[in-house]
Design a protein around this motif. Structure first.
Motif, PDB file in Angstrom:
ATOM      1  N   UNK A 215       0.839  -1.206   0.000  1.00 40.64           N
ATOM      2  CA  UNK A 215       0.000   0.000   0.000  1.00 40.64           C
ATOM      3  C   UNK A 215       0.872   1.254   0.000  1.00 40.64           C
ATOM      4  N   UNK A 216       1.904   1.262   0.837  1.00 45.48           N
ATOM      5  CA  UNK A 216       2.792   2.424   0.881  1.00 45.48           C
ATOM      6  C   UNK A 216       3.492   2.620  -0.460  1.00 45.48           C
ATOM      7  N   UNK A 217       4.019   1.539  -1.043  1.00 44.77           N
ATOM      8  CA  UNK A 217       4.727   1.658  -2.322  1.00 44.77           C
ATOM      9  C   UNK A 217       3.799   2.150  -3.428  1.00 44.77           C
ATOM     10  N   UNK A 218       2.570   1.649  -3.432  1.00 46.85           N
ATOM     11  CA  UNK A 218       1.597   2.074  -4.445  1.00 46.85           C
ATOM     12  C   UNK A 218       1.260   3.558  -4.287  1.00 46.85           C
ATOM     13  N   UNK A 219       1.069   4.003  -3.031  1.00 47.33           N
ATOM     14  CA  UNK A 219       0.766   5.415  -2.787  1.00 47.33           C
ATOM     15  C   UNK A 219       1.963   6.302  -3.120  1.00 47.33           C
ATOM     16  N   UNK A 220       3.172   5.820  -2.851  1.00 44.57           N
ATOM     17  CA  UNK A 220       4.375   6.593  -3.158  1.00 44.57           C
ATOM     18  C   UNK A 220       4.539   6.742  -4.672  1.00 44.57           C
ATOM     19  N   UNK A 221       4.247   5.691  -5.423  1.00 44.10           N
ATOM     20  CA  UNK A 221       4.319   5.790  -6.885  1.00 44.10           C
ATOM     21  C   UNK A 221       3.273   6.756  -7.420  1.00 44.10           C
ATOM     22  N   UNK A 222       2.071   6.757  -6.802  1.00 39.39           N
ATOM     23  CA  UNK A 222       1.030   7.711  -7.188  1.00 39.39           C
ATOM     24  C   UNK A 222       1.527   9.137  -6.980  1.00 39.39           C
ATOM     25  N   UNK A 223       2.220   9.375  -5.848  1.00 41.16           N
ATOM     26  CA  UNK A 223       2.758  10.709  -5.566  1.00 41.16           C
ATOM     27  C   UNK A 223       3.810  11.100  -6.596  1.00 41.16           C
ATOM     28  N   UNK A 224       4.686  10.174  -6.955  1.00 37.49           N
ATOM     29  CA  UNK A 224       5.720  10.465  -7.949  1.00 37.49           C
ATOM     30  C   UNK A 224       5.086  10.869  -9.274  1.00 37.49           C
ATOM     31  N   UNK A 225       4.082  10.130  -9.699  1.00 34.36           N
ATOM     32  CA  UNK A 225       3.411  10.445 -10.966  1.00 34.36           C
ATOM     33  C   UNK A 225       2.744  11.817 -10.901  1.00 34.36           C
ATOM     34  N   UNK A 226       2.150  12.135  -9.746  1.00 32.97           N
ATOM     35  CA  UNK A 226       1.469  13.431  -9.618  1.00 32.97           C
ATOM     36  C   UNK A 226       2.474  14.577  -9.637  1.00 32.97           C
ATOM     37  N   UNK A 227       3.606  14.397  -8.972  1.00 29.34           N
ATOM     38  CA  UNK A 227       4.599  15.470  -8.878  1.00 29.34           C
ATOM     39  C   UNK A 227       5.331  15.668 -10.202  1.00 29.34           C
ATOM     40  N   UNK A 228       5.707  14.565 -10.852  1.00 32.71           N
ATOM     41  CA  UNK A 228       6.517  14.650 -12.068  1.00 32.71           C
ATOM     42  C   UNK A 228       5.701  14.592 -13.355  1.00 32.71           C
ATOM     43  N   UNK A 229       4.396  14.398 -13.245  1.00 28.91           N
ATOM     44  CA  UNK A 229       3.567  14.324 -14.442  1.00 28.91           C
ATOM     45  C   UNK A 229       2.906  12.965 -14.539  1.00 28.91           C
ATOM     46  N   UNK A 230       1.798  12.920 -15.265  1.00 27.15           N
ATOM     47  CA  UNK A 230       1.025  11.680 -15.347  1.00 27.15           C
ATOM     48  C   UNK A 230       1.809  10.551 -16.013  1.00 27.15           C
ATOM     49  N   UNK A 231       2.664  10.872 -16.962  1.00 29.89           N
ATOM     50  CA  UNK A 231       3.460   9.849 -17.636  1.00 29.89           C
ATOM     51  C   UNK A 231       4.904   9.970 -17.149  1.00 29.89           C
ATOM     52  N   UNK A 232       5.188   9.233 -16.063  1.00 33.15           N
ATOM     53  CA  UNK A 232       6.520   9.294 -15.479  1.00 33.15           C
ATOM     54  C   UNK A 232       7.535   8.641 -16.422  1.00 33.15           C
ATOM     55  N   UNK A 233       8.753   9.160 -16.418  1.00 31.04           N
ATOM     56  CA  UNK A 233       9.801   8.686 -17.316  1.00 31.04           C
ATOM     57  C   UNK A 233      10.403   7.386 -16.805  1.00 31.04           C
ATOM     58  N   UNK A 234      11.245   6.787 -17.661  1.00 31.87           N
ATOM     59  CA  UNK A 234      11.946   5.571 -17.262  1.00 31.87           C
ATOM     60  C   UNK A 234      12.837   5.841 -16.052  1.00 31.87           C
ATOM     61  N   UNK A 235      13.464   7.042 -15.980  1.00 28.18           N
ATOM     62  CA  UNK A 235      14.302   7.377 -14.843  1.00 28.18           C
ATOM     63  C   UNK A 235      13.504   7.349 -13.535  1.00 28.18           C
ATOM     64  N   UNK A 236      12.264   7.857 -13.577  1.00 32.09           N
ATOM     65  CA  UNK A 236      11.429   7.867 -12.371  1.00 32.09           C
ATOM     66  C   UNK A 236      11.084   6.450 -11.936  1.00 32.09           C
ATOM     67  N   UNK A 238      12.796   3.702 -12.582  1.00 36.08           N
ATOM     68  CA  UNK A 238      13.994   3.044 -12.086  1.00 36.08           C
ATOM     69  C   UNK A 238      14.344   3.548 -10.680  1.00 36.08           C
ATOM     70  N   UNK A 239      14.188   4.843 -10.434  1.00 31.08           N
ATOM     71  CA  UNK A 239      14.451   5.401  -9.106  1.00 31.08           C
ATOM     72  C   UNK A 239      13.464   4.858  -8.081  1.00 31.08           C
ATOM     73  N   UNK A 240      12.216   4.695  -8.478  1.00 30.06           N
ATOM     74  CA  UNK A 240      11.212   4.118  -7.580  1.00 30.06           C
ATOM     75  C   UNK A 240      11.597   2.694  -7.200  1.00 30.06           C
ATOM     76  N   UNK A 241      12.037   1.895  -8.187  1.00 30.25           N
ATOM     77  CA  UNK A 241      12.454   0.518  -7.905  1.00 30.25           C
ATOM     78  C   UNK A 241      13.642   0.512  -6.945  1.00 30.25           C
TER      79      UNK A 241
END
Length: 556
Positions: A215-236, A238-241
């Motif tokens: 749940x935390x990882x899913x919510x954190x990825x949602x935050x990354x997409x919201x902050x960096x844009x709806x279509x997060x890049x490969x770098x984002x 890879x950094x999430x992983x």
């Protein structure tokens, strides 16, 4: 006050306020007051919203203006002095059952008591009954919102103090991990602190830890997409992983190839419309395993200080953190709110989860109506609203019309939502295809009704709330009225009309008899097949029916 002494209500209020100032303890920083002059015996309601990370003490002073009997009366008459009553209880708009009772004060003058509330957010309902007037004073060290419903409800859209504190602590721990990503010793320490922060107390002993981390990882990825844009890049990605070491999150899987930036998604023509052989399937699985191993090793290497991958991930996370710091509290609340939306049982272990019953969003839809004659029936409001997701919704109607009732129809099933004592109860509305029709009918009775304003309020735990199917609500309806005498017959049919529909539209059908104790069944038939029906006593109404334009003739 003797019978020869008269004071105005304004003087009465000033006396109460002066009495309050005289007795106000210096230790209280905030005071709230309400004064009202009552011409009827109807109780008056006020609401109090208080939210504090520390225990709460509230001094409640209640003064009642009542009828004092003549001093010349008998002892029994002098003893029967009327009293004012103040009742304080916990309250929630989302609950039908009465809440916990906290305080009750009876007095014919002035009386005070202390309310002791635990840490957290609380909504209290103050119900006052007093023959002539009353005055309430609240003293506390905690800022509150005290007043009528319209003054308190907007403040409930904000997150509680405990929720904001928990969210801020979690995002600060995330930032600590990012800032120490190039220090092996500090990174391990920061990751442990993050785990302790986003995991509720006692989680590891419940067997829900694995689900909570998802749940935390899913919510954190949602935050990354919201902050960096709806279509997060490969770098984002890879950094999430690298940050979470989560290789199973289905929200971002599918694009994680090592060379996804340069690869082209073009299927080979030789593989189109072809079923692979068992040897080809085995070879494909082997290639996938090899590439997955290469990718996992690449992610693990990004945790090692001094590697190219580590520098690559650190730069990406720094960009993310710089964007988060621009609106830190909003993103902190978003992260924890997304965790709550995943409906994982583990979030119920957070202390701030106790404040969720006080978290609400609301939206109002209002229309006006014209003067109405006596003994008439009319439609005040009828609109289709779309429910964006399954949600608990409370509906409240605000009107001065003496007899007004709200009907809610599921347009997919044509079934009407159940009522509790002729009012709509809080109900979970599932998302459907055609939305819900909300229709309000009104009766004027023996007296005319003056033009006024009618308002429908939707209350739910969160946004988005039901939306109108068109731009704005309207109350302009075309009406056709038929009056006839009932002629008794063997089939007990009062009337039967053929309706030719030239254009598809929604209509409300109402039947009323001069004899109020007659049981009525109103039907809409299509080729003698019943489509919808309602029953009533002296009155029956089909709230909303969609008449379709076709060659079929409907009879009702």
């Amino acid at each position: 006050v003797s019978r020869e002494t008269w004071i105005t209500f304004e003087d009465f209020c000033v006396c109460f306020q002066n009495l309050y100032v005289f007795h106000k303890p210096d230790t209280y920083a905030y005071n709230y007051q309400k004064t009202d002059f009552q011409c009827t015996d109807e109780p008056v309601s006020y609401y109090l919203l208080v939210d504090s990370p520390t225990p709460i003490d509230i001094l409640v002073s209640f003064s009642a203006l009542v009828h004092w009997h003549d001093t010349g009366g008998t002892k029994q008459e002098c003893a029967s002095v009327s009293e004012g009553v103040l009742i304080v209880e916990h309250f929630s708009w989302k609950c039908v059952n009465p809440e916990e009772f906290l305080l009750k004060i009876h007095t014919s003058a002035t009386k005070a008591a202390t309310l002791n509330l635990p840490v957290g957010r609380h909504i209290l309902l103050f119900t006052v009954s007093s023959p002539i007037g009353h005055h309430i004073s609240l003293c506390t060290m905690v800022p509150c919102v005290f007043g009528e419903e319209d003054a308190v409800i907007p403040a409930l859209e904000k997150e509680s103090n405990r929720f904001t504190e928990q969210a801020t602590a979690i995002l600060k721990a995330v930032g600590n991990v990012i800032n120490n990503f190039s220090s092996e010793h500090e990174l391990s320490k920061a990751l442990k602190e993050l785990e302790l922060t986003h995991c509720p107390p006692g989680l590891h002993d419940t067997g829900m830890a694995e689900e909570h981390f998802k749940v935390f990882n899913s919510a954190f990825w949602y935050l990354i997409k919201h902050v960096l844009g709806t279509k997060a890049s490969y770098e984002s990605k890879f950094a999430f992983r690298s940050f979470t070491l989560d290789f199973k999150d289905t929200d971002i899987s599918g694009d994680d190839t090592v060379f996804s930036e340069s690869s082209e998604d073009k299927p080979l023509s030789s593989w189109q419309n072809r079923t692979p052989t068992s040897e080809e399937e085995a070879a494909a699985l082997k290639l996938q395993a090899v590439w997955r191993g290469t990718y996992v090793r690449k992610v693990l290497k990004s945790r090692e200080l001094g590697t190219k991958e580590n520098t690559y991930v650190k730069e990406t996370l720094k960009k993310l953190w710089t964007a988060i710091e621009l609106n830190f509290e909003q993103f902190a609340v978003m992260l924890l709110r997304e965790m709550f939306k995943r409906n994982c049982k583990s979030v119920e272990m957070f202390p701030c989860h106790e404040d969720e019953w006080c978290k609400m969003s609301f939206v109002d839809y209002a229309v006006t109506y014209t003067d109405q004659p006596p003994n008439s029936w009319f439609v005040v409001f009828r609109e289709i609203l779309i429910v964006p997701e399954d949600m608990l919704i409370v509906t409240k109607v605000y009107t001065t019309i003496p007899a007004c009732r709200l009907h809610i129809v599921d347009n997919d099933t044509l079934e009407e939502m159940p009522h509790v004592f002729f009012k709509e109860a809080p109900h979970v509305y599932p998302q459907n295809k055609k939305g819900y029709t909300f229709m309000a009918e009104a009766h004027t009775g023996d007296l005319p009704v003056a033009a006024g304003r009618w308002k429908l309020r939707f209350i739910s735990s969160h946004s988005p709330l039901p939306l109108l199917s068109r731009e704005a609500a309207t109350n302009v309806f075309s009406t056709k009225q038929f009056k006839e005498y009932y002629i008794p017959n063997d089939k007990h049919v009062m009337f039967r009309y053929l309706v030719k529909v030239t254009a598809s539209h929604i209509a409300t059908v109402q039947v009323q008899t001069s004899k109020s104790d007659v049981f009525i069944k109103l039907q809409v038939l299509d080729n003698e097949e019943e489509i919808v029906s309602v029953t009533g006593k002296g009155h029956a109404v089909i709230s909303a029916f969609n008449f379709l334009s076709n060659k079929t003739i409907l009879s009702s």
